[in-house]
Write an enzyme that holds these catalytic residues in place. Sequence first.
Site, PDB file in Angstrom:
ATOM      1  CE  LYS A 109      19.623 -33.940 -39.211  1.00  0.00           C
ATOM      2  NZ  LYS A 109      19.375 -32.485 -38.558  1.00  0.00           N
TER       3      LYS A 109
HETATM    4  N1  GLU Z   1      21.416 -31.683 -36.303  1.00  0.00           N
HETATM    5  C1  GLU Z   1      21.965 -30.408 -35.861  1.00  0.00           C
HETATM    6  C2  GLU Z   1      20.661 -28.825 -36.644  1.00  0.00           C
HETATM    7  O1  GLU Z   1      19.921 -30.052 -36.819  1.00  0.00           O
HETATM    8  C3  GLU Z   1      23.235 -29.573 -36.065  1.00  0.00           C
HETATM    9  C4  GLU Z   1      23.837 -30.212 -37.727  1.00  0.00           C
HETATM   10  C5  GLU Z   1      25.604 -29.252 -37.134  1.00  0.00           C
HETATM   11  O2  GLU Z   1      26.144 -28.996 -36.531  1.00  0.00           O
HETATM   12  O3  GLU Z   1      25.548 -29.434 -38.820  1.00  0.00           O
HETATM   13  O4  GLU Z   1      21.248 -28.062 -36.930  1.00  0.00           O
END
Ligand code: GLU
Length: 419
Positions: A109
């Site tokens: 993240k």
């Molecule tokens: N931000 C989204 C989540 O928390 C998508 C993450 C992604 O597609 O890599 O799942």
Amino acid sequence: MITAVREVSVFGDAIAYFNEAAALLDLEPGMRRLLTRPSRQIIFSIPFQRDSGELEVFTGYRVQYNFARGPAKGGIRYHPGVTLDEVTALAFWMTWKCAVVDLPFGGGKGGVTCDPTTLSMGELERITRRYAAELVEVVGPDKDVPAPDVGTTPQIMAWFMDTYSMHMRQHVPSVVTGKPLAIGGSRGRVEATGRGVSLVTLAQMERMGMSPRGTRVVVQGFGNVGSIVGSMFAERGCSIVGISDVTGGYYNSKGIDIGAAIAYAQEHHSLDGYRGGDRITNDALLELPCDVLVPAALEKQLTVRNAPRVQAKLIAEGANGPTTPEADHILNQRGIVVIPDILANAGGVTVSYFEWVQDRAGYFWRESEVNERLADVMHENFARVGDIATMRNVPLRTAAYMLAIDRVVQSMNTRGVYA
Ligand code: GLU
């Protein structure tokens, strides 16, 4: 009565969920130690020039939590509340989210501590390009693949992809997912998280003998997840009695016209002034009389303060980490079923995986194909989690962690730990 609210880090709360499942799996202490520490945390300064010419410096983060099953995977958040602690928790959750739906990814993240609502398009582009340039060595299709999260958009992913491609001197669409269709995005990606939430919630409603027609639904958050969940439930005949965004909540016992609310929010950039329901506070929204509650905003919304008063029978976590462990305990004791974030909102990263596959193959699927495959993944893993919950007599959250941890540990043990 509990009067003091414990202030613990978001990552600390996340670990509490992990520990519960790890104990039931008899996880070895060494493996526990390894899985409760991030592989890599990167913090850097992002100098950027305001449109006024003034030079400012923001802080950027990328946490690569685990690589056992594949490249790190997870969104980039632009929000004033972004901290290393929050990004680490979100990267931790991505690890289990990818594993619970059996994707060949680890967890990651990123984020920038900023308020994107106060930034012009030019300012957002400059921040994004500098953010991407700082990460050139550590991201990549086989290293770490970012995506949108709170406060970021397909356009921001396009700038990220372009910056990375420029530095690499080649076209690399699969370095990031959630891109616009014009540069290798996947059909159905924008709706995927909301679609996944709806799929598993409807499946759980069926298990509980609740028919969609007339079911009262409250949705907290009206972004990419909340607005889609609202319209998908409305399509199935549910009555959306409450919605909210940062400007507050809106309640209508007869049901909100979701199409009209989405059109209003698009035109006015928020729900502020929306007249299709009575104005209520965000706190009141979570305690509304309803059958299904979908927190689809930010972390720590359901706490010891409001969990005793939640009226829903079923909660589907559209957001990451909306329920504190103490609140979760109260909800379980009250017999309220919670579909945990790592399963409920895994539809987004599942279609991100499809996007990565399509980019690498250079061959793009029809929307119906994307949606069918998404439904297969969600239903199959929802059923597995449900079976573990029944077999081990544990809540869905514990079962989801057990399935995910087991998959990650299998990969780690098979590879061997390079120690
Ligand atoms: N931000 C989204 C989540 O928390 C998508 C993450 C992604 O597609 O890599 O799942």
